[in-house]
Design a protein around this motif. Sequence first.
Motif, PDB file in Angstrom:
ATOM      1  N   LEU A   9     -22.570  -7.041 -22.616  1.00 22.23           N
ATOM      2  CA  LEU A   9     -23.519  -7.381 -21.551  1.00 22.23           C
ATOM      3  C   LEU A   9     -24.960  -7.040 -21.902  1.00 22.23           C
ATOM      4  O   LEU A   9     -25.849  -7.877 -21.805  1.00 22.23           O
ATOM      5  N   LEU A  10     -25.208  -5.810 -22.316  1.00 21.95           N
ATOM      6  CA  LEU A  10     -26.586  -5.395 -22.594  1.00 21.95           C
ATOM      7  C   LEU A  10     -27.158  -6.088 -23.818  1.00 21.95           C
ATOM      8  O   LEU A  10     -28.377  -6.251 -23.934  1.00 21.95           O
ATOM      9  N   ARG A  11     -26.304  -6.492 -24.749  1.00 24.31           N
ATOM     10  CA  ARG A  11     -26.797  -7.182 -25.952  1.00 24.31           C
ATOM     11  C   ARG A  11     -26.907  -8.689 -25.754  1.00 24.31           C
ATOM     12  O   ARG A  11     -27.313  -9.403 -26.662  1.00 24.31           O
ATOM     13  N   SER A  12     -26.521  -9.152 -24.568  1.00 28.62           N
ATOM     14  CA  SER A  12     -26.553 -10.590 -24.312  1.00 28.62           C
ATOM     15  C   SER A  12     -27.957 -11.066 -23.942  1.00 28.62           C
ATOM     16  O   SER A  12     -28.518 -10.667 -22.919  1.00 28.62           O
ATOM     17  N   ARG A  13     -28.509 -11.919 -24.761  1.00 32.88           N
ATOM     18  CA  ARG A  13     -29.826 -12.505 -24.479  1.00 32.88           C
ATOM     19  C   ARG A  13     -29.796 -13.303 -23.181  1.00 32.88           C
ATOM     20  O   ARG A  13     -30.733 -13.235 -22.366  1.00 32.88           O
ATOM     21  N   ASP A  14     -28.715 -14.047 -22.935  1.00 28.98           N
ATOM     22  CA  ASP A  14     -28.629 -14.886 -21.743  1.00 28.98           C
ATOM     23  C   ASP A  14     -28.624 -14.056 -20.469  1.00 28.98           C
ATOM     24  O   ASP A  14     -29.301 -14.381 -19.485  1.00 28.98           O
ATOM     25  N   PHE A  15     -27.838 -12.955 -20.455  1.00 31.88           N
ATOM     26  CA  PHE A  15     -27.818 -12.129 -19.260  1.00 31.88           C
ATOM     27  C   PHE A  15     -29.171 -11.458 -19.040  1.00 31.88           C
ATOM     28  O   PHE A  15     -29.634 -11.347 -17.899  1.00 31.88           O
ATOM     29  N   ARG A  16     -29.816 -11.013 -20.105  1.00 34.96           N
ATOM     30  CA  ARG A  16     -31.138 -10.388 -19.955  1.00 34.96           C
ATOM     31  C   ARG A  16     -32.135 -11.371 -19.356  1.00 34.96           C
ATOM     32  O   ARG A  16     -32.978 -11.002 -18.542  1.00 34.96           O
ATOM     33  N   LEU A  17     -32.042 -12.622 -19.752  1.00 28.36           N
ATOM     34  CA  LEU A  17     -32.941 -13.648 -19.200  1.00 28.36           C
ATOM     35  C   LEU A  17     -32.660 -13.869 -17.715  1.00 28.36           C
ATOM     36  O   LEU A  17     -33.591 -13.962 -16.909  1.00 28.36           O
ATOM     37  N   LEU A  18     -31.372 -13.959 -17.361  1.00 24.37           N
ATOM     38  CA  LEU A  18     -31.024 -14.137 -15.946  1.00 24.37           C
ATOM     39  C   LEU A  18     -31.493 -12.933 -15.141  1.00 24.37           C
ATOM     40  O   LEU A  18     -32.064 -13.087 -14.049  1.00 24.37           O
ATOM     41  N   TRP A  19     -31.276 -11.754 -15.650  1.00 27.14           N
ATOM     42  CA  TRP A  19     -31.649 -10.504 -14.999  1.00 27.14           C
ATOM     43  C   TRP A  19     -33.158 -10.436 -14.790  1.00 27.14           C
ATOM     44  O   TRP A  19     -33.651 -10.148 -13.700  1.00 27.14           O
ATOM     45  N   THR A  20     -33.912 -10.745 -15.839  1.00 26.99           N
ATOM     46  CA  THR A  20     -35.379 -10.706 -15.752  1.00 26.99           C
ATOM     47  C   THR A  20     -35.905 -11.738 -14.761  1.00 26.99           C
ATOM     48  O   THR A  20     -36.762 -11.441 -13.922  1.00 26.99           O
ATOM     49  N   GLY A  21     -35.380 -12.956 -14.864  1.00 20.42           N
ATOM     50  CA  GLY A  21     -35.859 -14.020 -13.992  1.00 20.42           C
ATOM     51  C   GLY A  21     -35.564 -13.758 -12.531  1.00 20.42           C
ATOM     52  O   GLY A  21     -36.433 -13.943 -11.665  1.00 20.42           O
ATOM     53  N   LEU A 188     -38.727 -20.350 -16.251  1.00 26.48           N
ATOM     54  CA  LEU A 188     -38.783 -20.270 -17.716  1.00 26.48           C
ATOM     55  C   LEU A 188     -37.599 -19.471 -18.265  1.00 26.48           C
ATOM     56  O   LEU A 188     -37.025 -19.831 -19.296  1.00 26.48           O
ATOM     57  N   CYS A 189     -37.239 -18.389 -17.575  1.00 27.16           N
ATOM     58  CA  CYS A 189     -36.096 -17.578 -18.011  1.00 27.16           C
ATOM     59  C   CYS A 189     -34.801 -18.388 -17.956  1.00 27.16           C
ATOM     60  O   CYS A 189     -33.986 -18.358 -18.894  1.00 27.16           O
ATOM     61  N   LEU A 190     -34.607 -19.129 -16.863  1.00 22.98           N
ATOM     62  CA  LEU A 190     -33.389 -19.932 -16.725  1.00 22.98           C
ATOM     63  C   LEU A 190     -33.328 -21.034 -17.776  1.00 22.98           C
ATOM     64  O   LEU A 190     -32.262 -21.312 -18.337  1.00 22.98           O
ATOM     65  N   ARG A 191     -34.466 -21.668 -18.050  1.00 23.41           N
ATOM     66  CA  ARG A 191     -34.509 -22.731 -19.055  1.00 23.41           C
ATOM     67  C   ARG A 191     -34.173 -22.205 -20.447  1.00 23.41           C
ATOM     68  O   ARG A 191     -33.687 -22.953 -21.299  1.00 23.41           O
ATOM     69  N   SER A 192     -34.441 -20.936 -20.685  1.00 29.65           N
ATOM     70  CA  SER A 192     -34.223 -20.346 -22.012  1.00 29.65           C
ATOM     71  C   SER A 192     -32.788 -19.889 -22.237  1.00 29.65           C
ATOM     72  O   SER A 192     -32.427 -19.502 -23.355  1.00 29.65           O
ATOM     73  N   ILE A 193     -31.966 -19.886 -21.183  1.00 33.41           N
ATOM     74  CA  ILE A 193     -30.562 -19.493 -21.342  1.00 33.41           C
ATOM     75  C   ILE A 193     -29.825 -20.545 -22.160  1.00 33.41           C
ATOM     76  O   ILE A 193     -29.889 -21.736 -21.864  1.00 33.41           O
ATOM     77  N   ARG A 194     -29.130 -20.097 -23.192  1.00 29.46           N
ATOM     78  CA  ARG A 194     -28.458 -21.026 -24.104  1.00 29.46           C
ATOM     79  C   ARG A 194     -27.077 -21.450 -23.618  1.00 29.46           C
ATOM     80  O   ARG A 194     -26.590 -22.525 -23.964  1.00 29.46           O
ATOM     81  N   TYR A 195     -26.440 -20.590 -22.839  1.00 30.55           N
ATOM     82  CA  TYR A 195     -25.080 -20.873 -22.390  1.00 30.55           C
ATOM     83  C   TYR A 195     -25.058 -22.103 -21.487  1.00 30.55           C
ATOM     84  O   TYR A 195     -25.931 -22.286 -20.638  1.00 30.55           O
ATOM     85  N   ARG A 196     -24.059 -22.960 -21.690  1.00 30.05           N
ATOM     86  CA  ARG A 196     -23.876 -24.140 -20.839  1.00 30.05           C
ATOM     87  C   ARG A 196     -22.488 -24.094 -20.222  1.00 30.05           C
ATOM     88  O   ARG A 196     -21.501 -23.821 -20.909  1.00 30.05           O
TER      89      ARG A 196
END
Length: 417
Positions: A9-21, A188-196
């Motif tokens: 979880l903490l190393r996940s770029r996608d979750f960090r983006l969702l969390w920040t946004g 911008l954070c949501l757009r940057s999430i790679r997971y689909r």
Amino acid sequence: MSVRERGGLLRSRDFRLLWTGETTSVLGSSIAVVALPLVAVVTLEASTFAVGLLTAAAWVPWLLIGLPAGAWVDRWPKRPIMLVCNTFSMLVFLSVPVAAWFGLLTMTQLIVVALAGGVAKVFFNVAYRAYLPSLVSKEELQEANEKLQGSESAAQIGGPGLAGLLAQGFGAVAGVFADAISFGISLLCLRSIRYREPRRVVTTRSRLRDEIREGLDFVLRDRFLRVFAVFGAVSNVALMGYQSIEVVFLARDLGVGPGAVGLVLALVGAGGVFGAALSGKLAARIGTARAFVLCEGFGALMMLLGPLAQGGWGLAFFVAAGFSLSAGVVGSNVLNATFKQRYVPAAMFGRVTASMSVLSFGAIALGGLLGGILGETAGVRQTLWLMAGLEVVAVAALLFTPIGRCRDFPAASRLAG
């Protein structure tokens, strides 16, 4: 592929983006809760009724479109819905400072903005809660909700104070502009999430009315969700009836100055950060269902200290009550959200969430109205006692339900098959 499978979880770029946004967006919304009424009062010299109408406009969409929104969200991928909602909200709230700068702002526009923002929030919230279980594994949901709820609580503490500073330094509309910017950052954070999300294969599509009925039936037939829906409605009446007159109690009954009121409410809100951090540890030690009841019970009992508050050092009773209530409510919200995300089938999640939210947010509106009426007729302190008592009774009733009789929440609904 889940976040756990990609490295935690903490190393996940996608979750960090969702969390920040989402944290940034909540901070902006917390600013707007204060900023919009300030614009109405300071810039447009609106009446008390108009300001009340402005506040109500943000909640009305839940009652009007909550149920069909849940069905629509279940039909579509969640991330695109969230992107559209944030884009729409950014443009809508940006219209307020633009109109003010050109001298064209009216109270009608403010109400329309609050209403339109409320519509976007309905769709975003339903999609957001359904999106998280696809972004993280079931094992990570508890930790994810703790982090999201904790940072959201922290943002809600700082938002009102920041709104006041922005209004004082740059004018009342500056807070609304900040809210628009926060939606842009979240976008911008949501757009940057790679997971689909995986595509849903839909062979036949039933009528929207039938899909709405399926969501309602699922809640009514499930013994745990049914209890959560009824308890949430009663509890929200009590909590909002209590919270809607807090400022009146502090300022008029206790003689607390405006600056001190802000400080007291910030201290009260800090309890939410504590509750979010503690909920997971409590659930691991005594069980998820027991932890939920304990959080709710602790907050309800401590709520009884609030009406005992007096001026001076007696204000500590109010702070202790509010801090504990905030900790209990946020802690139980983390456990509640995690339970539903694990328990409700993904294909039904939007409709189930919307069905429960319509009842819950309708109760919020009723609680606020009831608090105001009773505070005016019976007295503010007496109303605080009444609402605290109602919350204690609601939590006590939980002990006689399936939630109160089990150690842990079940992993999946018996209706899921």
